[in-house]
Design an enzyme around this catalytic site. Structure first.
Site, mmCIF file in Angstrom:
data_model
loop_
_atom_site.group_PDB
_atom_site.id
_atom_site.type_symbol
_atom_site.label_atom_id
_atom_site.label_comp_id
_atom_site.label_asym_id
_atom_site.label_seq_id
_atom_site.Cartn_x
_atom_site.Cartn_y
_atom_site.Cartn_z
ATOM 1 N N ASP A 104 0.869 -1.244 -0.070
ATOM 2 C CA ASP A 104 0.179 -0.020 0.144
ATOM 3 C C ASP A 104 0.868 1.229 0.034
ATOM 4 O O ASP A 104 2.205 1.237 0.403
ATOM 5 C CB ASP A 104 -0.940 -0.029 1.178
ATOM 6 C CG ASP A 104 -2.101 0.715 0.834
ATOM 7 O OD1 ASP A 104 -2.394 2.105 0.800
ATOM 8 O OD2 ASP A 104 -3.295 0.177 1.021
ATOM 9 N N TYR A 133 -13.490 7.283 -14.020
ATOM 10 C CA TYR A 133 -13.382 6.252 -13.075
ATOM 11 C C TYR A 133 -13.326 4.827 -13.993
ATOM 12 O O TYR A 133 -12.728 3.721 -13.707
ATOM 13 C CB TYR A 133 -13.857 6.213 -11.735
ATOM 14 C CG TYR A 133 -13.935 5.307 -10.926
ATOM 15 C CD1 TYR A 133 -12.770 4.875 -10.292
ATOM 16 C CD2 TYR A 133 -15.050 4.260 -10.728
ATOM 17 C CE1 TYR A 133 -12.913 3.885 -9.162
ATOM 18 C CE2 TYR A 133 -14.959 3.246 -9.927
ATOM 19 C CZ TYR A 133 -13.863 3.026 -9.368
ATOM 20 O OH TYR A 133 -13.949 1.726 -8.304
#
Length: 266
Positions: free
Chosen positions: A31, A135
């Protein structure tokens, strides 16, 4: 199975990490942020769009598969959306080919087909791409890259077009689109363990009575959801927005509130 989990600190990532570990899988987290308190699994604080950094993770870890959840979860400019979803996917795919990792499970979105008008029949996995936002465009592009690498290199790539991942439904649209945390884990594990799926698409929703998407593709891969949003129906009040949110399968993302230029001009 030893799994690289990108976006491991996110809301879906945390649930999937715990769920897969409970089922005997080993998790390697990745991450942009450091590991959360109490996380003992191997962890890399790495930008998935940094191909060199991603390749170094693959060089250091023995991996069997990738679950790619990382990416900006909201609307942005077209370049930013493509960077967040397509470029990250490309970096992972190149590292997989280089290091012989054969399977990837990708968190796509219902917004890849979100501009499709609601119909009488559930939408199948063969529906034409019809994004409702940039998106959604970026998710379509990432799906296309996965298809290319599946065809070119023989990778197994399972695309999960996730609906509304929530602890429980919050609006009447979610009676069709809800994905419960428990079913999310079932979905990812099925996608990881299905024998030789090649390139496959499934819809990431629970076994909702009012579902807008067909679960047959997921069933073929071994995904058998157990939850149903209908149990919450009586608790969800009618709202003025409900009709507009039910016009297209992407809900409010298909509305004018999300119209914007493709490029941000300073």
């Amino acid at each position: 199975m030893r799994v690289l989990l990108t976006g491991a600190a996110g809301s879906i990532g945390q649930v999937v990490a715990i769920g897969l570990a409970d089922r005997g899988h080993e998790i390697v987290g990745l991450d942009l942020v450091p590991p959360l308190e109490g996380v003992d699994d191997p962890w890399y604080t790495v930008d998935c769009a940094d191909a060199d950094a991603v390749a170094e993770v693959f060089a250091q870890e023995r991996l069997d598969a990738v679950v790619h959840l990382a990416g900006r979860p909201d609307e942005a400019s077209l370049p930013d959306s493509l960077h967040s979803h397509l470029v990250t996917t490309g970096a992972l795919l190149d590292a997989m080919v280089e290091h012989g990792v054969r399977r990837i499970v990708y968190a796509s979105s219902n917004h890849a087909v979100g501009r499709t008008p609601r119909g009488d029949q559930p939408l199948g996995e063969d529906a034409a791409p019809r994004p409702d936002t940039f998106y959604g465009v970026a998710k379509v592009a990432a799906e296309a890259a996965l298809r290319l690498y599946a065809d070119r290199y023989g990778l197994d790539a399972v695309v999960c077009r996730i609906g509304s991942f929530l602890p429980q439904p919050e609006a009447r649209r979610h009676l069709a689109t809800w994905l419960s945390p428990g079913d999310c884990v079932r979905m990812v594990e099925a996608a990881l363990t299905a024998p030789a799926p090649g390139f496959a698409v499934l819809y990431g929703i629970s076994a909702n009575t009012r579902a807008w998407w067909d679960l047959a593709a997921g069933h073929r891969l071994g995904y058998h959801p157990e939850d149903d949003a209908e149990r919450y129906a009586a608790d969800l009040p009618e709202r003025l927005e409900d009709a507009d949110e039910a016009a297209y399968v992407g809900g409010p993302f298909a509305g004018e509130a999300f119209y914007r230029p493709a490029l941000d001009r300073g």
